[in-house]
Write a protein that holds these residues in place. Structure first.
Motif, mmCIF file in Angstrom:
data_model
loop_
_atom_site.group_PDB
_atom_site.id
_atom_site.type_symbol
_atom_site.label_atom_id
_atom_site.label_comp_id
_atom_site.label_asym_id
_atom_site.label_seq_id
_atom_site.Cartn_x
_atom_site.Cartn_y
_atom_site.Cartn_z
ATOM 1 N N SER A 32 8.114 0.216 7.104
ATOM 2 C CA SER A 32 7.199 0.096 8.238
ATOM 3 C C SER A 32 6.599 -1.307 8.167
ATOM 4 O O SER A 32 6.996 -2.109 7.314
ATOM 5 C CB SER A 32 6.110 1.166 8.167
ATOM 6 N N SER A 33 5.622 -1.585 8.989
ATOM 7 C CA SER A 33 5.032 -2.923 8.982
ATOM 8 C C SER A 33 4.241 -3.213 7.709
ATOM 9 O O SER A 33 4.075 -4.367 7.331
ATOM 10 C CB SER A 33 4.129 -3.112 10.201
ATOM 11 N N SER A 34 3.778 -2.164 7.023
ATOM 12 C CA SER A 34 2.932 -2.395 5.859
ATOM 13 C C SER A 34 3.473 -1.845 4.542
ATOM 14 O O SER A 34 2.934 -2.146 3.483
ATOM 15 C CB SER A 34 1.546 -1.787 6.090
ATOM 16 N N GLN A 67 6.482 -10.174 0.766
ATOM 17 C CA GLN A 67 6.237 -9.800 2.162
ATOM 18 C C GLN A 67 4.927 -9.034 2.337
ATOM 19 O O GLN A 67 4.610 -8.592 3.437
ATOM 20 C CB GLN A 67 7.408 -8.958 2.675
ATOM 21 N N GLY A 68 4.185 -8.846 1.256
ATOM 22 C CA GLY A 68 2.906 -8.155 1.326
ATOM 23 C C GLY A 68 3.015 -6.666 1.601
ATOM 24 O O GLY A 68 2.103 -6.061 2.165
ATOM 25 N N LEU A 69 4.128 -6.057 1.186
ATOM 26 C CA LEU A 69 4.354 -4.639 1.449
ATOM 27 C C LEU A 69 3.890 -3.772 0.291
ATOM 28 O O LEU A 69 4.103 -4.106 -0.878
ATOM 29 C CB LEU A 69 5.849 -4.383 1.683
ATOM 30 N N ALA A 70 3.282 -2.643 0.607
ATOM 31 C CA ALA A 70 2.995 -1.621 -0.393
ATOM 32 C C ALA A 70 4.303 -0.892 -0.677
ATOM 33 O O ALA A 70 5.156 -0.744 0.212
ATOM 34 C CB ALA A 70 1.947 -0.652 0.131
ATOM 35 N N VAL A 71 4.463 -0.426 -1.895
ATOM 36 C CA VAL A 71 5.697 0.241 -2.316
ATOM 37 C C VAL A 71 5.433 1.725 -2.554
ATOM 38 O O VAL A 71 4.479 2.094 -3.237
ATOM 39 C CB VAL A 71 6.249 -0.412 -3.605
ATOM 40 N N VAL A 72 6.302 2.561 -1.991
ATOM 41 C CA VAL A 72 6.289 3.993 -2.256
ATOM 42 C C VAL A 72 7.619 4.299 -2.958
ATOM 43 O O VAL A 72 8.673 4.303 -2.317
ATOM 44 C CB VAL A 72 6.142 4.833 -0.965
ATOM 45 N N VAL A 92 2.302 -0.234 -5.936
ATOM 46 C CA VAL A 92 2.545 1.171 -5.645
ATOM 47 C C VAL A 92 1.410 1.796 -4.842
ATOM 48 O O VAL A 92 0.232 1.677 -5.180
ATOM 49 C CB VAL A 92 2.776 1.975 -6.942
ATOM 50 N N ARG A 93 1.808 2.467 -3.787
ATOM 51 C CA ARG A 93 0.895 3.232 -2.950
ATOM 52 C C ARG A 93 1.523 4.591 -2.691
ATOM 53 O O ARG A 93 2.722 4.675 -2.395
ATOM 54 C CB ARG A 93 0.646 2.577 -1.597
ATOM 55 N N GLY A 94 0.744 5.630 -2.780
ATOM 56 C CA GLY A 94 1.224 6.963 -2.422
ATOM 57 C C GLY A 94 1.283 7.107 -0.919
ATOM 58 O O GLY A 94 0.754 6.282 -0.185
ATOM 59 N N PRO A 95 1.914 8.165 -0.428
ATOM 60 C CA PRO A 95 2.060 8.356 1.014
ATOM 61 C C PRO A 95 0.745 8.357 1.774
ATOM 62 O O PRO A 95 0.682 7.912 2.904
ATOM 63 C CB PRO A 95 2.754 9.715 1.128
ATOM 64 N N GLY A 96 -0.364 8.822 1.145
ATOM 65 C CA GLY A 96 -1.631 8.861 1.860
ATOM 66 C C GLY A 96 -2.563 7.718 1.544
ATOM 67 O O GLY A 96 -3.669 7.640 2.060
ATOM 68 N N GLN A 97 -2.161 6.789 0.665
ATOM 69 C CA GLN A 97 -3.027 5.677 0.267
ATOM 70 C C GLN A 97 -2.869 4.499 1.194
ATOM 71 O O GLN A 97 -1.851 4.317 1.833
ATOM 72 C CB GLN A 97 -2.696 5.234 -1.160
ATOM 73 N N ARG A 98 -3.910 3.678 1.218
ATOM 74 C CA ARG A 98 -3.855 2.433 2.003
ATOM 75 C C ARG A 98 -3.993 1.237 1.099
ATOM 76 O O ARG A 98 -4.541 1.270 0.084
ATOM 77 C CB ARG A 98 -4.967 2.404 3.044
#
Length: 98
Positions: A32-34, A67-72, A92-98
């Motif tokens: 996605s974008s983030s 690219q400044g992306l969070a990773v799941v 690392v970010r979980g599905p519900g984290q920002r």
């Protein structure tokens, strides 16, 4: 093994290619974008144990950082790589984290 890791957006994956251009492994993702969600990683059996998987994971994670992306990390291989390399834990970010 000397491989070059490159993003292949139309295929939705990062690819590790040998100097002759052969795909030695890939890490599939949804993006996605983030954030980027790594879903599956595969190394050709002919290249297992040669460092292709590690090079692939590092290259994909470095690209996500750039690219400044969070990773799941839904892929067990990418998750295990991050667990062994804490320098990537901040991505690392979980599905519900920002």
């Amino acid at each position: 093994m000397d491989v070059k890791v490159a993003d292949n957006p139309p295929a939705g994956r990062f690819e590790a290619r040998t100097p002759t251009g052969e795909v030695a492994g890939f890490a599939e993702y949804a993006r996605s974008s983030s954030r980027i969600i790594f879903t599956h990683t595969e190394v050709d059996p002919a290249y297992e144990g040669t460092g292709v998987g590690s090079a692939l994971a590092a290259g994909a994670l470095d690209a996500a950082r750039a690219q400044g992306l969070a990773v799941v990390p839904r892929c067990p291989f990418i998750k295990a790589y991050i667990d062994r390399h804490p320098e990537y834990a901040d991505l690392v970010r979980g599905p519900g984290q920002r």
